[in-house]
Design an enzyme around this catalytic site. Sequence first.
Site, mmCIF file in Angstrom:
data_model
loop_
_atom_site.group_PDB
_atom_site.id
_atom_site.type_symbol
_atom_site.label_atom_id
_atom_site.label_comp_id
_atom_site.label_asym_id
_atom_site.label_seq_id
_atom_site.Cartn_x
_atom_site.Cartn_y
_atom_site.Cartn_z
ATOM 1 N N PHE A 1 28.685 -28.059 -10.015
ATOM 2 C CA PHE A 1 28.946 -26.775 -10.820
ATOM 3 C C PHE A 1 30.258 -26.623 -11.488
ATOM 4 O O PHE A 1 31.326 -26.987 -10.542
ATOM 5 C CB PHE A 1 28.461 -25.465 -10.090
ATOM 6 C CG PHE A 1 28.403 -24.229 -11.114
ATOM 7 C CD1 PHE A 1 27.323 -24.234 -12.026
ATOM 8 C CD2 PHE A 1 29.364 -23.476 -11.045
ATOM 9 C CE1 PHE A 1 27.162 -23.176 -12.852
ATOM 10 C CE2 PHE A 1 29.307 -22.318 -11.919
ATOM 11 C CZ PHE A 1 28.325 -22.145 -12.987
ATOM 12 N N TYR B 1 23.728 -14.297 -4.700
ATOM 13 C CA TYR B 1 23.006 -13.432 -5.678
ATOM 14 C C TYR B 1 21.992 -14.077 -6.360
ATOM 15 O O TYR B 1 21.077 -13.854 -6.834
ATOM 16 C CB TYR B 1 24.001 -12.780 -6.791
ATOM 17 C CG TYR B 1 24.820 -13.742 -7.407
ATOM 18 C CD1 TYR B 1 24.439 -14.838 -8.190
ATOM 19 C CD2 TYR B 1 26.318 -13.880 -6.965
ATOM 20 C CE1 TYR B 1 25.275 -16.124 -8.578
ATOM 21 C CE2 TYR B 1 27.036 -14.979 -7.454
ATOM 22 C CZ TYR B 1 26.786 -15.840 -8.363
ATOM 23 O OH TYR B 1 27.745 -16.959 -8.809
ATOM 24 N N ARG C 1 14.935 -24.695 -17.360
ATOM 25 C CA ARG C 1 15.233 -24.736 -16.134
ATOM 26 C C ARG C 1 14.319 -23.496 -15.183
ATOM 27 O O ARG C 1 14.133 -22.479 -15.754
ATOM 28 C CB ARG C 1 16.831 -24.373 -15.897
ATOM 29 C CG ARG C 1 17.145 -24.577 -14.217
ATOM 30 C CD ARG C 1 18.696 -24.379 -14.479
ATOM 31 N NE ARG C 1 19.023 -23.183 -14.335
ATOM 32 C CZ ARG C 1 19.942 -22.441 -13.685
ATOM 33 N NH1 ARG C 1 20.964 -23.451 -13.008
ATOM 34 N NH2 ARG C 1 20.469 -21.275 -13.829
#
Lengths: 395, 395
Positions: free
Chosen positions: A113, A207, A354
Site C-alpha cells: 500500500f 476499520y 475490487r
Amino acid sequence: MTDFDKTKQAFHLPQGVTYLDGNSLGPMPKAAKARVANMMADEWSEMLITGWNKAGWYVQPRKVGDRIARLIGAGPGQVVMGDTLSIKVFQAVSAARAMRPQRRVILSDSGNFPSDLYVAEGLARAVDAELRVVAPEEVAGAIDDTVAVLMITEVDYRTGRRHDMKALTQTAHTAGALTVWDLAHSAGAVDVDLLGCDADFAVGCTYKYLNGGPGAPAFIWTHPRHADAAQPILQGWMGHRAPFAFDQSYQPAPGVERMRVGTPPVIALTALDAALDVWDDVSMPDLRARSIELTQAFIAGVEEHCPDLVLNSPRDPAKRGSQVSFRHPQGYAVMQALIAQGVIGDFRAPDVLRFGFAPLYVDLDDVAHAVQIMAMILKDKSWDREEFHERASVT
Amino acid sequence: MTDFDKTKQAFHLPQGVTYLDGNSLGPMPKAAKARVANMMADEWSEMLITGWNKAGWYVQPRKVGDRIARLIGAGPGQVVMGDTLSIKVFQAVSAARAMRPQRRVILSDSGNFPSDLYVAEGLARAVDAELRVVAPEEVAGAIDDTVAVLMITEVDYRTGRRHDMKALTQTAHTAGALTVWDLAHSAGAVDVDLLGCDADFAVGCTYKYLNGGPGAPAFIWTHPRHADAAQPILQGWMGHRAPFAFDQSYQPAPGVERMRVGTPPVIALTALDAALDVWDDVSMPDLRARSIELTQAFIAGVEEHCPDLVLNSPRDPAKRGSQVSFRHPQGYAVMQALIAQGVIGDFRAPDVLRFGFAPLYVDLDDVAHAVQIMAMILKDKSWDREEFHERASVT
C-alpha cells in the site's frame, strides 16, 4: 462450527445493499452505537477524569489488543492499540532497522500500500537508510545481507494476492533481516499465524475486516523476543515505564506497551471493542474456509456469466486473501452502475473492480446476487450512461 | 459580551460536582452524545464507504482545524487535525529541525510536559540532534546560534506559568532559530495569538479546555511562510498531494495538509466538532478576562481562608494561564479529601494541588464553594484519614 448467520445479524446493513467493500470500511456492528453512547453518558460524563482508572481507559489499548491477538495468531500481552496504521508502520520499521544498524536497506514491493512506502521513504531519509522496492514476485530473490528490514503487506490491496508469510520470514531470517508485516487486508480476513510464522513485527488497521469504524485505531504486535529490546523513535509518555512519575527522561515500558505513544482514543476504542464482540465465537479456520467458499463462488459465477471481465486475482485460493478483483476497460463506469444497483465494491485505477468478501456478513446469496446484477449491467451495457462516467472529486 | 451562563448550560456536569480539572479532561458537551450517535446511525451505518465523500469525512480534519484556528490566533486553512499531541510534537519539531540542518540543538525547558521531552529525545537520537533542557527562567538566555528549534509549552502543566510567546519567538528569530509552541494548556484557556506573535509551528490537544473527549485528536498549525516548505518525516497517504492516485512515491500536499498522516478518526472528530459548537459565540478577550477573574478570586480566597497552602503559580495573572496550583506537605491526601467532597482538582507529585478554571463552565460560585470546602478540610484536618492516603495504582 461458527454460526455465520448469527454474525451477519450482528451488523447493520442498509436495506437493498450488498456490501462487498468491507475491505475498505466495515459496516457498523449494531451494538456499537449504544456502547459508545453509554461510554459517553456513564463514563466521560459522570466519571470525568476518574474514568482513566475507574472505567479502565488506561488499560484499554492492551485489553483491546489482547482481543485482536487471538485473530492474528499472537499471544496475550503482545498487541497494543493506538494511532493509525501509518504511524504503526513507522514504529515497527524504525524499531526493526535500529536492531540492524549496520544494514541500510528497507526492502518492500510495489504491491504494498502506498502509505507504507511513503512512511518508509520518510524514515529512510531521516535515518540514512534506503527504501528498495521490487516487484511482488521478486521479493524472495531480493533478500540479501544488505537488507535490514523486509516490510511487506501480506495481502495486496488491489489484487488480493497473498504473500507466503512463513517462507518469506524464513528467507529474511536466513539472510539476517527482520520482518514487518502489514496485516491491513489480513486481520479478520484470513487465518494469520504470526507466532507460527516466526514473524518479528506486525501492524494493522481495524476499520476494514474488524469493523471498528472510520479511522478506527491501529494495532502493533512485537514478537516477545524483541519486545523488551525494540527502541521506538516515537517516544511518548504512554509508552513510558511510569507515565505518571513525570520523569524528564524516557524509560521504555516493558514489552509491547512501549509502542504506545500519546493519550489513547477512548471513544474510538470503545466502538472497536464493541465490534470485537462479534468475533468471540468465530473460529479462524472456519473463517478462512468460508472466505474461500465465497471468493471461489464469486470467481466461478463471474467467469460464467460476465465474460468481459478478466480475473485480476490469483486463481489459487491459497495465494489469495478474502478479496477478488477483475479488470474491465470501463471499470469505473461499471462500478458506478453496480453501486447504483446496490452492489457496493470499489474501483482502483486504471481498470480494476475490487470486491471484498467479509465472511462475518457476506453469504452465498450475496455472491449470487452480485453476479446476477453484474451480468445484467454488462449484458445491457447499462454502465454506458453519462452519470456513471463522471468522477466525483475527493478533495 | 460572551454569555458564560449559556456556555455553562451546554455541558453535562454531574450533580454535586465542582469540576476544576478541565485542564486534564474537559466535561462532555451535552450535544456530543447525540451528534456521535447520529454520525454512527446516519453516516457510518447508512453511507458506509461513501461517507468519506458524502458526509465529508475526508475534509473533516481541516474543517475542524479551521474552527480551532480562530481560538489560537491563526487563519483558516492553517490548522489540521489528527493523531495525538505527541505525534504532532514530533512532526513540528522534526520539520523545524530539517529547516535548520546546520544546527543541532532542540532547546526546551524543564517545565515542559515530559512527553514533549521524550519525543524530542527520540527524534534527536534518530537524526543526530541534541535535546538541551534548561530551567524555564533560563530559556531566553540559552537561545544562541546553535539552536535549531525552540520547543516550548506555553503554559506549565503544574504551575500554570505562562511563557511570553512573543518575546521568546522574537529572541529565537533573532538568533536564527524556529519555534514550536505546545498549546496543550493554552488553547481554549487563554488568548493565544500565533500570527501576532509570529510563531513558526504550534501543536495542541483538544481533550482539555476544548472538551473533545478522552483521547480526542490533536492539532497542528504551520505558519503560512513555512507551510509549503516543511517536510515531515512522517509521510502518510493523507498528507499526499493526491492520496487516491496511489502513487508509489510521496508528494506532499500543499500547505498544512501535508501534516496529515493516516486515515482520520471520524468518530472522535465528530465528538470534537460538537464540542466546538460551544465556542461559536465566545470572544477570546472575554474568555481571558473571565479566566483572570476566576483565578484571582481563587487565589485570594485560598490565601485568606487556607493559610496552610502555599501558592505555586505566578501571582501576576499576565504570567499565568487558566490554572492555579498550591503546595501542601500532605497534598495527595488533601486532594483526595476534596474529591470526596465533590471538588475535583488533581495532584502532581511531590506536593502540588492543581486546579483548572475553564471559563466556559466554571463560575465565581464554584470558586467560592471550592474555597469553602478546602478551608473546612484543612481546618478540621479531615484529610488525615487512612483512605485518603492510599494511592490507587494506575496500571
